[in-house]
Design a protein around this motif. Structure first.
Motif, mmCIF file in Angstrom:
data_model
loop_
_atom_site.group_PDB
_atom_site.id
_atom_site.type_symbol
_atom_site.label_atom_id
_atom_site.label_comp_id
_atom_site.label_asym_id
_atom_site.label_seq_id
_atom_site.Cartn_x
_atom_site.Cartn_y
_atom_site.Cartn_z
ATOM 1 N N UNK A 81 -2.770 -2.846 17.596
ATOM 2 C CA UNK A 81 -3.886 -1.932 17.336
ATOM 3 C C UNK A 81 -4.097 -1.584 15.873
ATOM 4 N N UNK A 82 -3.025 -1.289 15.150
ATOM 5 C CA UNK A 82 -3.169 -0.748 13.793
ATOM 6 C C UNK A 82 -2.825 -1.786 12.733
ATOM 7 N N UNK A 83 -3.465 -1.652 11.594
ATOM 8 C CA UNK A 83 -3.197 -2.553 10.472
ATOM 9 C C UNK A 83 -2.255 -1.888 9.462
ATOM 10 N N UNK A 84 -1.695 -2.731 8.601
ATOM 11 C CA UNK A 84 -0.844 -2.261 7.510
ATOM 12 C C UNK A 84 -1.418 -2.821 6.224
ATOM 13 N N UNK A 85 -1.547 -1.987 5.199
ATOM 14 C CA UNK A 85 -2.026 -2.441 3.893
ATOM 15 C C UNK A 85 -0.875 -2.374 2.900
ATOM 16 N N UNK A 86 -0.642 -3.502 2.235
ATOM 17 C CA UNK A 86 0.394 -3.607 1.213
ATOM 18 C C UNK A 86 -0.302 -3.688 -0.137
ATOM 19 N N UNK A 87 0.026 -2.797 -1.052
ATOM 20 C CA UNK A 87 -0.572 -2.821 -2.395
ATOM 21 C C UNK A 87 0.473 -3.362 -3.362
ATOM 22 N N UNK B 53 2.887 0.054 -2.856
ATOM 23 C CA UNK B 53 2.881 0.947 -1.697
ATOM 24 C C UNK B 53 2.658 0.154 -0.410
ATOM 25 N N UNK B 54 3.014 0.804 0.688
ATOM 26 C CA UNK B 54 2.735 0.320 2.036
ATOM 27 C C UNK B 54 2.021 1.468 2.727
ATOM 28 N N UNK B 55 0.919 1.179 3.412
ATOM 29 C CA UNK B 55 0.064 2.245 3.945
ATOM 30 C C UNK B 55 0.731 3.104 5.007
ATOM 31 N N UNK B 56 1.693 2.555 5.723
ATOM 32 C CA UNK B 56 2.350 3.326 6.775
ATOM 33 C C UNK B 56 3.740 2.765 7.023
ATOM 34 N N UNK B 57 4.595 3.576 7.623
ATOM 35 C CA UNK B 57 5.921 3.076 8.001
ATOM 36 C C UNK B 57 6.069 3.009 9.514
#
Length: 161
Positions: A57-63, A47-51
């Motif tokens: 400002x914002x981070x992205x989390x890659x699972x 998954x990717x936390x957001x598109x």
């Protein structure tokens, strides 16, 4: 005559059951045989936390999930980057390295699998006059023997100002 017919029926039934048992045994043995797991790590993007993220400002989390046949993922040396995350807008400029701590005790050789969260703290716009850009990210991991995993790529992520 009835005696012969009964004996013949019993013989056919016995042979049929015996052959079914053998086929079931063969299928059971086939299902229990697994291909050996490679000593080269393999990963899958879960998954990717957001598109869509706001630049700076914002981070992205890659699972991701991983599997490694000999368990030599990670190192105790914090200066070694075993995870590589690439922003594909400029694959030479935007290569982010991450330390991966050992997944097994030192000196052991165990098949391992698990999941990792990789966090990209923030992103930027390459063209500061632009209101948005899109990119994909590529991820791979390296074991202590120097074997790189397969590369997984995300769907497009939009970076807004």
């Amino acid at each position: 005559m009835i005696k012969n017919l009964t004996l013949l029926s019993f013989l056919i039934l016995t042979l049929t059951l015996a052959s079914c048992t053998k086929q079931l045994d063969d299928k059971f043995e086939d299902n229990n045989q697994q291909d050996p797991i490679s000593e080269t790590p393999a990963i899958e993007l879960l998954s990717v936390s957001t598109n869509e993220v706001t630049a700076y400002e914002e981070s992205i989390t890659f699972k991701i999930s991983y599997v490694d046949g000999d368990g030599d993922l990670g190192t105790s040396d914090p200066d070694v980057h075993s995870i590589e995350l690439i922003d594909n807008r400029d694959a030479d400029l935007f290569v982010f390295g991450y330390h991966l701590s050992p997944r097994t005790p030192e000196g052991s050789s165990l098949t391992i699998q698990g999941e990792l969260d990789i966090v990209l703290d923030n992103t930027i716009l390459l063209d500061e006059t632009s209101t948005s850009e899109t990119t994909t990210f590529s991820i791979r991991i390296k074991d202590e023997a120097g074997n790189w995993s397969n590369v997984v790529e995300t769907e497009e992520v939009k970076i807004i100002n």
